[in-house]
Design a protein around this motif. Sequence first.
Motif, PDB file in Angstrom:
ATOM      1  N   LEU A   1       5.243  -9.460   8.604  1.00  0.00           N
ATOM      2  CA  LEU A   1       5.507  -8.258   8.467  1.00  0.00           C
ATOM      3  C   LEU A   1       6.074  -8.021   7.152  1.00  0.00           C
ATOM      4  O   LEU A   1       5.962  -7.032   6.511  1.00  0.00           O
ATOM      5  N   SER A   2       7.216  -8.898   6.771  1.00  0.00           N
ATOM      6  CA  SER A   2       8.008  -8.745   5.865  1.00  0.00           C
ATOM      7  C   SER A   2       7.220  -8.879   4.420  1.00  0.00           C
ATOM      8  O   SER A   2       7.402  -8.397   3.720  1.00  0.00           O
ATOM      9  N   ARG A   3       6.077  -9.716   4.698  1.00  0.00           N
ATOM     10  CA  ARG A   3       5.415  -9.907   3.417  1.00  0.00           C
ATOM     11  C   ARG A   3       4.612  -8.584   3.056  1.00  0.00           C
ATOM     12  O   ARG A   3       4.229  -8.073   2.033  1.00  0.00           O
ATOM     13  N   LEU A   4       3.767  -8.162   4.204  1.00  0.00           N
ATOM     14  CA  LEU A   4       3.221  -6.843   4.125  1.00  0.00           C
ATOM     15  C   LEU A   4       4.156  -5.574   3.319  1.00  0.00           C
ATOM     16  O   LEU A   4       3.747  -4.921   2.548  1.00  0.00           O
ATOM     17  N   LYS A   5       5.636  -5.714   3.649  1.00  0.00           N
ATOM     18  CA  LYS A   5       6.573  -4.478   3.307  1.00  0.00           C
ATOM     19  C   LYS A   5       6.673  -5.090   1.956  1.00  0.00           C
ATOM     20  O   LYS A   5       6.829  -4.082   0.962  1.00  0.00           O
ATOM     21  N   ALA A   6       6.876  -6.457   1.411  1.00  0.00           N
ATOM     22  CA  ALA A   6       7.172  -6.554   0.144  1.00  0.00           C
ATOM     23  C   ALA A   6       5.939  -6.239  -0.800  1.00  0.00           C
ATOM     24  O   ALA A   6       6.153  -5.722  -1.845  1.00  0.00           O
ATOM     25  N   ASN A   7       4.762  -6.230  -0.230  1.00  0.00           N
ATOM     26  CA  ASN A   7       3.583  -5.884  -0.986  1.00  0.00           C
ATOM     27  C   ASN A   7       3.274  -4.459  -0.886  1.00  0.00           C
ATOM     28  O   ASN A   7       2.224  -3.744  -1.267  1.00  0.00           O
ATOM     29  N   ASP A   8       4.192  -3.640  -0.241  1.00  0.00           N
ATOM     30  CA  ASP A   8       3.989  -2.295  -0.114  1.00  0.00           C
ATOM     31  C   ASP A   8       2.827  -1.815   0.491  1.00  0.00           C
ATOM     32  O   ASP A   8       2.138  -0.640   0.154  1.00  0.00           O
ATOM     33  N   LEU A   9       2.390  -2.703   1.524  1.00  0.00           N
ATOM     34  CA  LEU A   9       1.132  -2.169   2.368  1.00  0.00           C
ATOM     35  C   LEU A   9       1.648  -1.391   3.650  1.00  0.00           C
ATOM     36  O   LEU A   9       1.068  -0.398   4.205  1.00  0.00           O
TER      37      LEU A   9
END
Lengths: 240, 240
Positions: A58-66
């Motif tokens: 989830l933090s990766r998805l957030k970092a990628n603005d998804l």
Amino acid sequence: MNVSTNMAAEDATLTIAAAIGEPARARMLFCLADGRARTATELVLVAEVSPSTASAHLSRLKANDLVRVVIQGKHRYYRLESPDVASVLEGLSVLAGRGRATVASGAPDHLRAARSCYDHIAGTLGVSVHDRLTAMDWIAPSSRANDGVYDVTAKGAKALNALGIDIDALRTARRRFAFGCLDWTERRAHVGGALGAALLTLALERKWVSREHGSRALQVTASGRRAFAAHFGVHLGVRL
Amino acid sequence: MNVSTNMAAEDATLTIAAAIGEPARARMLFCLADGRARTATELVLVAEVSPSTASAHLSRLKANDLVRVVIQGKHRYYRLESPDVASVLEGLSVLAGRGRATVASGAPDHLRAARSCYDHIAGTLGVSVHDRLTAMDWIAPSSRANDGVYDVTAKGAKALNALGIDIDALRTARRRFAFGCLDWTERRAHVGGALGAALLTLALERKWVSREHGSRALQVTASGRRAFAAHFGVHLGVRL
DNA sequence: ACAACACTTCGTTGGAGATCGAAGTATGAA
DNA sequence: TTCATACTTCGATCTCCAACGAAGTGTTGT
């Protein structure tokens, strides 16, 4: 400068694709594709991984603005960052479906007919509503052409208010008022933005449509069929 | 059945995303995004990997129906499987660009104005041409509505033939004659298919536009500016 | 204050897949 | 025929990152 920016853009794009192209993350994104927000724990269940793993995803998805997260007490609600994310997801699935399932002729009928895209109505129903709204001159492309943004006409505002949609409230919302949201399956636009969301909310409240459990499909009720015809002139034939 | 097909569809979609989300493969795909075919060796260079590695990547892209290969003598020419692939690539890059580069306001101007998408003209130029062709009633949505396919009208056939486009030859081509190809940056349709390709070819031959080296950008020449105005009524202002 | 819950962060492990070189096949050129 | 080019297949590394449990932070409820 030309080449370097190109490189950077490709890099960012590739990163986005990689973010989507991982089973656990893909499951989360597809789960969020109907536009509703879920807690991290709910996403743990659909992703079928441990909480710690899900958290990393989830933090990766957030970092990628998804996805975007809103913290509420001890819950974290995740939702897609924008309808564009849902559209790209749909675009990818069209590519995925084309190979072997051309025989199956596109999406399953119940998905083609009516489904939610993010928080508005897509599918043939969504496209038809969009087209009628345009044809009846309730909405019109905004002054700055070519950007896909719509304004409501005076006539449209009156009619929509009569249906119980508070146009003025919608205008003050922080999100875009209305825009043409591209639908990959139909290759046409449907109404997105605050107005699109209000239309879906209205349709759900009045029980014109109901959500199918665990799917983006929308069931059009018998009264909904009548309502769409009466209010928008959208006739949902039995064809297809 | 509902759930299982959903799963399968998600799986296939995820696989496509993963195929794109790998540096070497992404470089190849972006290189092919202008619609031209390249040999495996050329793609080895852009991917910056060894021939054996590139070969593995290309066979994966082929297995996922993202590229198509045509063997000619000892060369293998790879090209994108369809314009849809280019569109999805563009969709992903729009997502990628939105995060930090909203300040930069979308795509670079020279890319916004005119660029190739697969083998036809996209960007504001492509959208304008599409809109004028529709407005002048040279092309019209085909009988089966909602599928985005266009037919040429009698008037349009005459006019296009006069410009040197052999409409009858185009009709017999195996590919779709013409369809509205969605443009992510513009959020509008431009003309794709055999007709779209013919228009780009014509524009290149008559030097209305020229390709920029190593990029999808198209330069509109001075004579091109005049030609688009005279033949299609498309006026490319200095604005933007 | 304490317990229960909702998540995250950290450190380690394991496995999928990207990479390469070497060897193989097929085409074209001398 | 012989050599060179174009590309693939095979087998062996190696790198990256998804996965987990354990321990941490913060919030709610009692």
